[in-house]
Motif scaffolding. Structure first.
Motif, mmCIF file in Angstrom:
data_model
loop_
_atom_site.group_PDB
_atom_site.id
_atom_site.type_symbol
_atom_site.label_atom_id
_atom_site.label_comp_id
_atom_site.label_asym_id
_atom_site.label_seq_id
_atom_site.Cartn_x
_atom_site.Cartn_y
_atom_site.Cartn_z
ATOM 1 N N HIS A 46 0.965 -1.123 -0.065
ATOM 2 C CA HIS A 46 0.210 -0.032 0.164
ATOM 3 C C HIS A 46 0.941 1.298 0.022
ATOM 4 C CE1 HIS A 46 -4.028 1.896 1.049
ATOM 5 N NE2 HIS A 46 -3.182 2.973 1.274
ATOM 6 N N GLU A 92 -2.855 5.506 -3.075
ATOM 7 C CA GLU A 92 -3.849 6.483 -2.966
ATOM 8 C C GLU A 92 -3.401 7.676 -4.063
ATOM 9 O OE1 GLU A 92 -3.173 7.882 1.060
ATOM 10 O OE2 GLU A 92 -3.375 5.788 1.857
ATOM 11 N N ARG A 125 -5.018 -1.615 -7.247
ATOM 12 C CA ARG A 125 -6.078 -1.007 -6.543
ATOM 13 C C ARG A 125 -5.867 0.574 -6.563
ATOM 14 N NH1 ARG A 125 -10.267 -1.510 -3.565
ATOM 15 N NH2 ARG A 125 -10.377 -3.595 -3.646
ATOM 16 N N SER A 159 -7.098 4.296 -4.746
ATOM 17 C CA SER A 159 -7.867 5.090 -3.513
ATOM 18 C C SER A 159 -7.916 6.392 -4.066
ATOM 19 C CB SER A 159 -7.316 5.041 -2.427
ATOM 20 O OG SER A 159 -8.218 5.104 -1.104
ATOM 21 N N ASN A 174 -11.444 2.674 -4.634
ATOM 22 C CA ASN A 174 -12.044 3.361 -3.458
ATOM 23 C C ASN A 174 -12.289 4.736 -3.886
ATOM 24 O OD1 ASN A 174 -10.691 0.983 -2.867
ATOM 25 N ND2 ASN A 174 -10.180 1.933 -0.914
ATOM 26 N N ASP A 187 -12.559 8.384 -1.454
ATOM 27 C CA ASP A 187 -12.765 8.921 -0.280
ATOM 28 C C ASP A 187 -13.500 10.241 -0.591
ATOM 29 O OD1 ASP A 187 -10.958 7.023 0.666
ATOM 30 O OD2 ASP A 187 -9.214 8.463 0.523
ATOM 31 N N HIS A 190 -17.057 3.012 6.404
ATOM 32 C CA HIS A 190 -16.706 2.453 5.107
ATOM 33 C C HIS A 190 -17.880 1.878 4.494
ATOM 34 C CE1 HIS A 190 -12.579 3.267 5.620
ATOM 35 N NE2 HIS A 190 -12.151 2.489 4.571
#
Ligand code: SF4
Length: 449
Positions: free
Chosen positions: A104, A140, A161, A163, A202, A204, A284
């Motif tokens: 991550h 991110e 992935r 975010s 994802n 935010d 979440h």
């Protein structure tokens, strides 16, 4: 449940991404402890890796992260050299080559790294760890920094992935937090990510920001839904200007009060649930077929420094200035000042500045708090038995929950505590009843709702 409860329980409590929480780390833990802990790890168990990139090209005034504003690439390039050396230093102290299943990248804005940086860094990581072919490699993203070529480079490096930081789509709210990010910028990046195979997204979002209202928060969710993220994080803005000086630039008069924050969260949450998302933990939401919702259903959801996760690794190694690692023996945090971090790593040592060694009682309470934060329920005796402790304890903590029971926030069934659905926003308060450090600590936290 009425907004009245939000007002009555207007307390400041930790977000419990760890227990003990970071304000209770001390400088009694340093590089030698971390080295010894690394040397004692079990190489048959996969671990997770976190990389912190503490740079952004402009400061969002709501930001609670550790980051530094840079206008040039040079300091980022120098930092990355140090981070790559840290990977070598840490790997050298491990007793074997370890498998890694979750990587991550957070910050700051990791997307200030170049495409070539991603290729080289992931190559170095793969040289020192057995990164599983199906490992999650999450980043991110600040959509304002991104081009389609860049997204292609991320995908080629193995990122799968993303975010995506949005916060709110409303131009007035964006202006009040110094984050100009038109909807179309976000939409375009989402399209590129999907086009190049980074399909796990994802998003935010935030409530409690200046000038937000219930109607605006509902409109924010509607716009987010048009982009069909698999997961949504709905964070409450934490106004802590005594810790984050740039938050003083936020007009406090434009901030919603506790009751309004509660209404905003409730409205946004209701809209996401009506759209088919499953509520996960405190803040979440996930599509029912997403791994987070599936893990929740199986009682396998976890919480770490990045928030809710399906990652069940017992070890998270943190790399970069201020990065936190979690090991069976305890937590370690690197020093934050970039110069101190670089000096330590370039000097051939580790950069650990603080941490905490876990006692048996810490581990027991950490699991109670993690289950509460994830499942909104915990059986105290089950957890106690798992930790070799005797059943029947925690009388004081249970007594402390009496007002929350009277107000319909929790129910007790024997030794099992469960939050009611209406009590979900107050889960941090229930967790706090088991936090022995909170009673003695000086730290000031964000609001419970
Ligand atoms: S881009 Fe993210 S890390 Fe950087 S200032 Fe904005 S919120 Fe903070």
């Amino acid at each position: 449940m009425t907004a009245d409860l939000a007002s009555r329980y207007d307390q400041r409590v930790p977000r419990y991404t760890s227990y003990p929480t970071a304000p209770h780390f001390t400088d009694g833990i340093g590089p030698d402890d971390y080295a010894a802990w690394l040397g004692g790890l079990d190489a048959t168990r996969a671990l997770s890796l976190y990389f912190h990139i503490p740079f952004c090209d402009s400061m969002c005034w709501f930001c609670g992260c550790y980051t530094k504003i840079v206008k040039q690439y040079k300091p980022i390039a120098s930092y990355l050299e140090v981070l790559i050396k840290e990977i070598e230093e840490v790997a050298d102290r491990l007793p074997a080559r370890f498998p890694a299943r979750h990587l991550h990248w957070g910050g700051g804005s990791p997307t200030l790294l170049t495409g070539a940086d991603w290729m080289r860094t992931l190559e170095r990581i793969r040289a020192r760890f057995d990164v599983a072919a199906d490992a999650e490699v999450a980043v991110e993203m600040d959509p304002r920094d991104t081009t389609e070529d860049y997204v292609r480079d991320l995908a080629a490096a193995g990122v799968n992935r993303a975010s995506i930081g949005v916060q709110d789509f409303d131009p007035e709210v964006q202006k009040a937090i110094n984050r100009d990010q038109p909807y179309d910028v976000t939409r375009r990046v989402v399209e590129w990510l999907r086009r190049h195979g980074i399909g796990s997204l994802n998003m935010d979002l935030m409530y409690g920001l200046p000038h937000q209202t219930v109607a605006r928060v509902e409109a924010m969710v509607e716009k987010a839904l048009t982009l069909e993220p698999q997961r949504v994080a709905l964070f409450g803005y934490a106004h802590v200007p005594w810790m984050k000086a740039h938050q003083k630039l936020i007009d406090e008069a434009a901030l919603p009060d506790t009751v309004e924050r509660w209404r905003q969260f409730t409205a946004a949450s209701a809209r996401l649930i009506a759209a088919g998302y499953v509520a996960v933990g405190l803040d979440h939401f996930a599509r029912p077929d997403d791994a987070l919702a599936v893990a929740l259903g199986k009682g396998r959801l976890h919480r770490n420094f990045q928030g809710y996760t399906v990652d069940d690794a017992a070890v998270l190694l943190g790399f970069g200035a201020s990065a936190i690692g979690s090991l069976p023996q305890g937590y370690v945090q690197n020093v934050s000042p970039l110069k101190d971090y670089a000096r330590a790593i370039e000097g051939g040592t580790l950069a650990t500045g603080r941490g905490v060694a876990l006692s048996a009682d810490d581990r027991l309470r950490a699991e109670i708090i993690e289950r509460l934060m994830c499942d909104l329920a915990v059986d105290l005796d089950d957890v106690a038995r798992k930790h070799g402790a005797s059943a029947g304890g925690f009388g004081t903590e249970l007594a402390g929950l009496t007002p929350l029971r009277a107000d319909g926030i929790v129910v007790l069934d024997g030794r099992r505590i469960a939050l009611t659905e209406a009590g979900r926003p107050f889960v941090r308060l229930v967790a706090a009843a088991f936090d022995t450090y909170l009673q003695t600590g000086q730290a000031r936290h964000s609001k419970a709702v």
